[in-house]
Scaffold this motif. Structure first.
Motif, short mmCIF file in Angstrom:
data_model
loop_
_atom_site.label_atom_id
_atom_site.label_comp_id
_atom_site.label_asym_id
_atom_site.label_seq_id
_atom_site.Cartn_x
_atom_site.Cartn_y
_atom_site.Cartn_z
N PRO A 196 6.38 1.77 9.09
CA PRO A 196 6.99 2.80 8.29
C PRO A 196 6.31 4.17 8.62
CG PRO A 196 5.59 1.83 6.51
CD PRO A 196 5.36 1.22 8.27
N SER A 197 6.95 5.06 8.31
CA SER A 197 6.17 6.50 8.22
C SER A 197 4.99 6.38 7.37
CB SER A 197 6.92 7.87 7.62
OG SER A 197 7.69 7.40 6.41
N ALA A 198 3.83 7.18 7.74
CA ALA A 198 2.72 6.98 6.93
C ALA A 198 2.18 7.72 5.70
CB ALA A 198 1.47 7.04 7.83
N ASN A 199 3.36 7.69 4.74
CA ASN A 199 3.23 8.24 3.33
C ASN A 199 3.22 7.20 2.39
OD1 ASN A 199 5.94 8.55 4.88
ND2 ASN A 199 6.39 8.47 2.70
N ILE A 200 2.90 7.71 1.08
CA ILE A 200 3.17 6.88 -0.12
C ILE A 200 4.78 7.24 -0.22
CG2 ILE A 200 2.76 6.78 -2.60
CD1 ILE A 200 0.45 5.94 -1.04
N PRO A 219 6.67 13.43 1.43
CA PRO A 219 6.73 13.98 2.75
C PRO A 219 6.09 12.94 3.71
CG PRO A 219 6.06 15.71 1.27
CD PRO A 219 5.82 14.38 0.66
N SER A 220 6.64 12.72 5.05
CA SER A 220 6.05 12.05 5.86
C SER A 220 4.58 12.77 6.26
CB SER A 220 6.96 11.91 6.83
OG SER A 220 8.02 11.20 6.73
N SER A 221 3.64 11.86 6.77
CA SER A 221 2.61 12.67 7.23
C SER A 221 2.93 12.92 8.91
CB SER A 221 1.38 11.64 7.34
OG SER A 221 1.22 11.07 5.81
N ASN A 225 14.60 7.87 -3.08
CA ASN A 225 14.19 9.32 -2.94
C ASN A 225 13.48 9.67 -1.92
OD1 ASN A 225 15.18 9.92 -5.22
ND2 ASN A 225 13.48 9.94 -6.55
N HIS A 226 13.24 10.63 -1.11
CA HIS A 226 12.58 10.86 0.09
C HIS A 226 11.77 12.14 0.18
CE1 HIS A 226 12.62 7.70 2.70
NE2 HIS A 226 13.82 7.42 2.78
N TYR A 227 10.85 12.30 1.00
CA TYR A 227 10.29 13.58 1.48
C TYR A 227 9.76 14.54 0.27
CZ TYR A 227 13.15 11.59 5.17
OH TYR A 227 13.82 10.89 6.09
N VAL A 259 0.85 -1.19 -0.20
CA VAL A 259 0.03 0.07 -0.28
C VAL A 259 0.68 1.47 0.20
CG1 VAL A 259 -0.27 0.27 2.57
CG2 VAL A 259 -2.10 0.98 1.05
N LYS A 260 2.09 1.23 0.59
CA LYS A 260 2.87 2.24 0.69
C LYS A 260 3.86 2.35 -0.41
CE LYS A 260 6.78 4.17 3.54
NZ LYS A 260 6.69 5.37 3.93
N GLY A 261 3.93 1.33 -1.35
CA GLY A 261 4.80 1.28 -2.51
C GLY A 261 6.32 1.24 -2.08
#
Ligand code: TXA
Ligand code: MG
Length: 315
Positions: free
Chosen positions: A138-142, A146-148, A226-228, A50-52
């Motif tokens: 994990p952090s709740a972002n795709i 950016p993290s949620s 890649n991040h954020y 779901v997060k990819g």
């Protein structure tokens, strides 16, 4: 799929979903996490999907009691002292420890190490306690976004894709993720700057090693992706070139771009607000975010790391 909204009062219902193998997003003092039962491999696979998230990037295991640590990790005799010092000073709190994983703990990353943290947020602790199992999250972002740091951020990324979200009205307190320290290498090493300031860690481990650059085979798998990144292109202005921002802005606006300037040094609690500001820019279809390097002291390594990783260009 319907995504149910829970609160502190209905946390038991959220825990029941975890027990059945579901995914619940929950707030922590750093950022929201996308949680599932650590011992349910199918649930973990769902989180990755779901997060990819790339399969080689392992999840942090969240615990509600320091004692749980010893069921998950094998701690060598020569490490026990330092582990005890770190957890008595920083747990509960934004510190993640990478340790040797107990053989009976399975995950899908294939590493023989495990990253563990005990969050400080009251809702997170209660949630994990009533689940009665460690929560991998994990952090709740795709992946790559950016993290949620708020309920709405999670909703934007995962409404209809996960079983539920525990709602709070406020932004997460710290707003950047936990500091990750690896205790499996010869010398304790910081793998990710985060919510514990480096100077506070140095008081306990003066010779802590910092992994500066992404090497060919990074120790922390998350370091190579890649991040954020918001949809807008982020351009980071180092302090030396800060005076060029407005000239740059004008050029972009002349080409009809929508541009936002963020002077990190003028914003109180920038760590808490950074990801929220990025996400607000997305809502307004901003094309470019021109952002300054942060010169404050507290959490500056973590803040500048997030900005740098989100940037498509550094000037
Ligand atoms: O504050 C936080 O740490 C948040 C909240 C939800 O707790 N979580 C978080 O998780 O940031 P995530 O998945 O976005 O980042 C976890 C980082 C990644 O860089 C990953 O590579 C690293 O921790 N990590 C996890 N397990 C590891 C391991 N066994 N060895 C080295 N690095 C590990
Ligand atoms: Mg993350």
């Amino acid at each position: 799929m319907k995504t149910y909204i829970f609160t502190y009062k209905t946390i038991n219902k959220a825990a029941n979903i975890i027990k059945k193998g579901g995914i619940i997003a929950f707030p922590t003092e750093t950022v929201y996490g996308l949680g599932c039962n650590t011992f349910n491999l199918n649930a973990i696979k769902k989180v990755y999907k779901v997060k990819g998230r790339p399969a080689d990037n392992p999840l942090i295991v969240h615990i509600a009691d320091k004692k749980w640590l010893f069921d998950l990790a094998d701690i060598d005799k020569d490490k026990i002292n330092i582990v005890n010092k770190l957890i008595s000073k920083f747990w509960p709190g934004p510190l993640t420890l990478v340790l040797k994983k107990k053989k009976n703990i399975k995950d899908i990353s294939g590493l023989n190490t495990i990253a563990i943290r005990m969050p400080k947020n009251k809702i997170a602790l209660k949630f994990i306690k009533v689940c009665k199992c460690p929560i991998s999250a994990p952090s709740a972002n795709i992946s790559g976004r950016p993290s949620s740091t708020s309920f709405n951020h999670v909703l934007d990324d995962f409404d209809g894709k996960i079983d539920g979200i525990i709602k709070t009205k406020k932004l997460c307190d710290i707003g950047v993720e936990s500091t990750v320290i690896d205790l499996t290498s010869k010398n304790p090493t910081i793998l990710r700057f985060g919510g514990i300031d480096i100077d506070d860690i140095k008081k306990i481990i003066p010779n802590i090693v910092v992994v500066k650059n992404v090497s060919h085979k990074p120790k922390s798998p998350g370091m190579k992706y890649n991040h954020y990144q918001p949809n807008a292109k982020v351009i980071l202005f180092t302090t030396k070139n800060k005076n060029k921002i407005f000239e740059y802005k004008k050029k972009l606006e002349d080409k009809l771009n929508k541009v936002v300037v963020i002077d990190t040094n003028k914003i109180k609690n920038i760590s808490k607000k950074l990801f929220d500001m990025y996400r607000q820019c997305d809502k307004k279809n901003i094309d470019f975010i021109l952002i300054t390097e942060y010169c404050g002291k507290y959490l500056s390594d973590a803040i500048n790391d997030r900005i740098k990783k989100s940037a498509t260009k550094i000037i």
